[in-house]
Design a protein around this motif. Structure first.
Motif, PDB file in Angstrom:
ATOM      1  N   VAL A   1       0.820  -1.026   0.278  1.00 29.47           N
ATOM      2  CA  VAL A   1       0.656  -0.008   0.065  1.00 29.47           C
ATOM      3  C   VAL A   1       1.133   1.334  -0.081  1.00 29.47           C
ATOM      4  N   THR A   2       0.287   2.009  -1.205  1.00 35.24           N
ATOM      5  CA  THR A   2       0.776   3.501  -1.001  1.00 35.24           C
ATOM      6  C   THR A   2       0.108   4.369  -0.244  1.00 35.24           C
ATOM      7  N   LYS A   3       0.022   5.484   0.346  1.00 34.89           N
ATOM      8  CA  LYS A   3      -0.220   6.607   1.073  1.00 34.89           C
ATOM      9  C   LYS A   3       0.287   8.276   0.905  1.00 34.89           C
ATOM     10  N   ALA A   4      -0.265   9.375   0.977  1.00 41.81           N
ATOM     11  CA  ALA A   4       0.422  10.181   1.344  1.00 41.81           C
ATOM     12  C   ALA A   4       1.015   9.984   2.445  1.00 41.81           C
ATOM     13  N   GLY A   5       1.676  11.032   2.789  1.00 46.03           N
ATOM     14  CA  GLY A   5       1.894  11.360   4.346  1.00 46.03           C
ATOM     15  C   GLY A   5       1.370  12.936   4.331  1.00 46.03           C
ATOM     16  N   LYS A   6       3.187  13.745   4.237  1.00 46.93           N
ATOM     17  CA  LYS A   6       2.429  14.939   4.398  1.00 46.93           C
ATOM     18  C   LYS A   6       2.739  15.542   2.956  1.00 46.93           C
ATOM     19  N   PHE A   7       2.354  15.588   1.768  1.00 48.30           N
ATOM     20  CA  PHE A   7       2.261  15.962   0.584  1.00 48.30           C
ATOM     21  C   PHE A   7       1.552  17.083   0.892  1.00 48.30           C
ATOM     22  N   GLN A   8       2.287  18.085  -0.372  1.00 47.52           N
ATOM     23  CA  GLN A   8       1.554  19.561  -0.316  1.00 47.52           C
ATOM     24  C   GLN A   8       2.179  20.258  -1.784  1.00 47.52           C
ATOM     25  N   VAL A   9       1.001  21.067  -1.479  1.00 49.59           N
ATOM     26  CA  VAL A   9       1.894  21.570  -3.544  1.00 49.59           C
ATOM     27  C   VAL A   9       1.465  22.907  -2.925  1.00 49.59           C
ATOM     28  N   ARG A  10       2.681  23.820  -3.433  1.00 45.18           N
ATOM     29  CA  ARG A  10       2.421  25.441  -3.359  1.00 45.18           C
ATOM     30  C   ARG A  10       2.085  26.127  -4.477  1.00 45.18           C
ATOM     31  N   THR A  11       0.688  26.795  -4.205  1.00 43.71           N
ATOM     32  CA  THR A  11       0.359  28.046  -5.524  1.00 43.71           C
ATOM     33  C   THR A  11       0.690  29.052  -5.303  1.00 43.71           C
TER      34      THR A  11
END
Length: 522
Positions: free
Chosen positions: A512-522
């Protein structure tokens, strides 16, 4: 010379059925000085056990405990060894054996819910007032997110060390300096034990089983120091709650506390109980990886790493010896092992060799820090703009698959903390649904699965307070997702071999692969 054991501090008396004496002697074995302490039983005319301490220049080098074959009356000697300091004939404590150190670790434990209510407290050394948690509440107010509360908080007279698990804070009170990670690991063990016993680590489950919770905490921590943290040992000491056992206890007035000493407590394999038998022998392994990443405005990766764990569910009879090998073990960095793993073999062969605990446990945790090995599975196209001297703005985001290795990306959720000047949002999703909380200013878009033929998007207008200045910066996007049957690092289990038993178990591996602290800056 035989001398009666005396205690340096008041405490619980020994059971009258077992008079215990201590014979001590010191001799030279090479350079280090060896001290030997033996527990003797006059009734059986034999030794119950012994503790040998090697010292050099006053520094304790090692402690070795050996027990006799008769374990029927060892509880008194264990109580002695855990709690008391031996004395000589003049009443002075015998130094250097490791038994005379006062408890200076965890004094108290507070359990706090998200509303800031202390719903359970436990004190081991002395009662610490709940007012000490005011320092924790102040730090919680300053933190933007609950997970950003400092794990170690210094107060004038105490240290507060805490973890956040399942919407609960476990706050421990320390009066002297101790290794913080040691306390944090113990708190995680407490939360894991509650999860194992009650099925969930929640406020409701803890309140429903408050008697068992106190019994567990009493066994897990002795005089401020961790003692029994292995699940199989605890389950022999404190029976897990069942409906039938609750009915019987209410009728007979009995408790869940076991009558006998756990066999694993005296074994050199304390994590596994003896005499395990199963009709169906199974061994399952879950390889779970979380991606922590920061993506900048242009879509370039600023930071990326993978935090992975291998969780095991072992239900095997007898005393099996397992070897787990990988296709590409060199990927792993900063590996943390369960105590059952033989570290020397891992160092030489990169093979996990171990006698497993019975039931569920975490075999290893690891990190993949090489950024070129971290594949980012999703991309986001975004356009968020606020006009100067205007009461509205534009919001447009589209999410799509990037590198999914042929697997479906599911469970996608986008969370955006909008600026405080935002009143409400009128958006139109092409897939899923969205909610906006005008009080917390949090936008949540529940996307679901991604289909490459039609990429999901969320577009619309943002209404701002009239006359308010334009927000200084655009908000960041926090993304959650899950990919089944894929380890994004490329880690793969090669084979599992079993020795010591003749049966053939059923074996399975899930990725299983999950997102941890996945942030996209805008």
């Amino acid at each position: 010379m035989r001398e009666r054991l005396r205690c340096c501090e008041p405490g619980p008396r020994l059971p009258p059925c077992l008079p215990v004496f201590l014979s001590s002697g010191a001799e030279r074995r090479g350079t280090p000085e060896a001290q030997c302490f033996s527990a003797l039983s006059p009734r059986s005319s034999g030794s119950l056990g012994s503790l040998t301490v090697l010292r050099r220049g006053g520094k304790v080098l090692s402690r070795t405990v050996s027990w006799s074959t008769d374990h029927s009356n060892l509880s008194a000697w264990l109580l002695l060894w855990r709690r008391k300091s031996p004395t000589d004939l003049s009443g002075r404590p015998v130094r250097g054996c490791g038994l005379d150190e006062p408890g200076k670790m965890i004094h108290s434990l507070f359990l706090i819910n998200c509303s800031g209510d202390i719903f359970l407290e436990k004190h081991w050394k002395s009662v610490v007032s709940q007012s000490v948690c005011d320092y924790f509440f102040e730090a919680q107010e300053k933190a933007v997110d609950v997970e950003n509360v400092p794990p170690v908080i210094s107060t004038p007279h105490h240290y507060l060390i805490s973890i956040y698990r399942d919407k609960l804070f476990f706050v421990s009170v320390i009066q002297t300096e101790v290794p913080p990670l040691f306390v944090i690991e113990f708190l995680h063990r407490v939360a894991d034990t509650f999860q194992d016993y009650f099925g969930e680590c929640s406020e409701a489950a803890i309140k429903d089983n408050v008697v068992i919770v106190y019994e567990l905490l009493e066994e897990m921590l002795d005089n401020g120091f961790p003692l029994a943290t292995e699940s199989n040992i605890l389950k022999e000491l404190i029976k897990p709650p069942t409906i039938l056992r609750s009915v019987v206890n209410s009728i007979t007035g009995s408790s869940n506390v076991g009558d006998t000493l756990p066999t694993g407590q005296l074994s050199n394999i304390p994590w596994r109980r003896a005499g395990v038998k199963y009709t169906n022998n199974e061994a399952y392994f879950d390889v779970v990886e979380e991606i922590d990443a920061i993506i900048d405005k242009s879509g370039s990766t600023v930071f990326a790493e993978i935090q992975g764990v291998i969780d095991a569910c072992i239900k095997l009879s007898g005393m099996p010896d397992l070897s787990l090998s990988f296709m590409n073990p060199r990927l792993l960095d900063d590996v943390s092992f369960h105590p059952c793993i033989r570290f020397k073999r891992w160092e030489s062969e990169r093979v996990l060799s171990f006698i497993p605990p019975d039931g569920n446990f975490r075999l290893i945790s690891y990190r993949v820090s090489s950024q070129n090995l971290v594949a980012i599975p999703v991309y986001v196209k975004h356009s968020i703009s606020f006009k100067e001297n205007s009461s509205c703005g534009r919001f447009d985001i589209t999410i799509g698959p990037k590198q999914n290795m042929g697997k479906t990306i599911e469970g996608i959720t986008v969370t955006v903390h909008m600026p405080k000047v935002v009143l409400n949002m009128n958006l139109t999703p092409t897939q899923g649904s969205y909610t906006f909380d005008p009080v917390t200013k949090v936008l949540t878009w529940d996307v679901g699965k991604i289909t490459p033929q039609k990429l999901p998007s969320l577009k619309g207008l943002v209404n701002l307070q009239s006359g308010a200045p334009k927000p200084e910066e655009n908000p960041s996007l926090n993304i959650q997702f899950k990919i089944q049957q894929l380890a994004i690092s490329g880690l793969k289990v090669n084979r599992l071999d079993m020795y010591g038993e003749k049966y053939k178990p059923f074996k399975g591996v899930k990725y299983v692969t999950k997102a941890g602290k996945f942030q996209v800056r805008t």
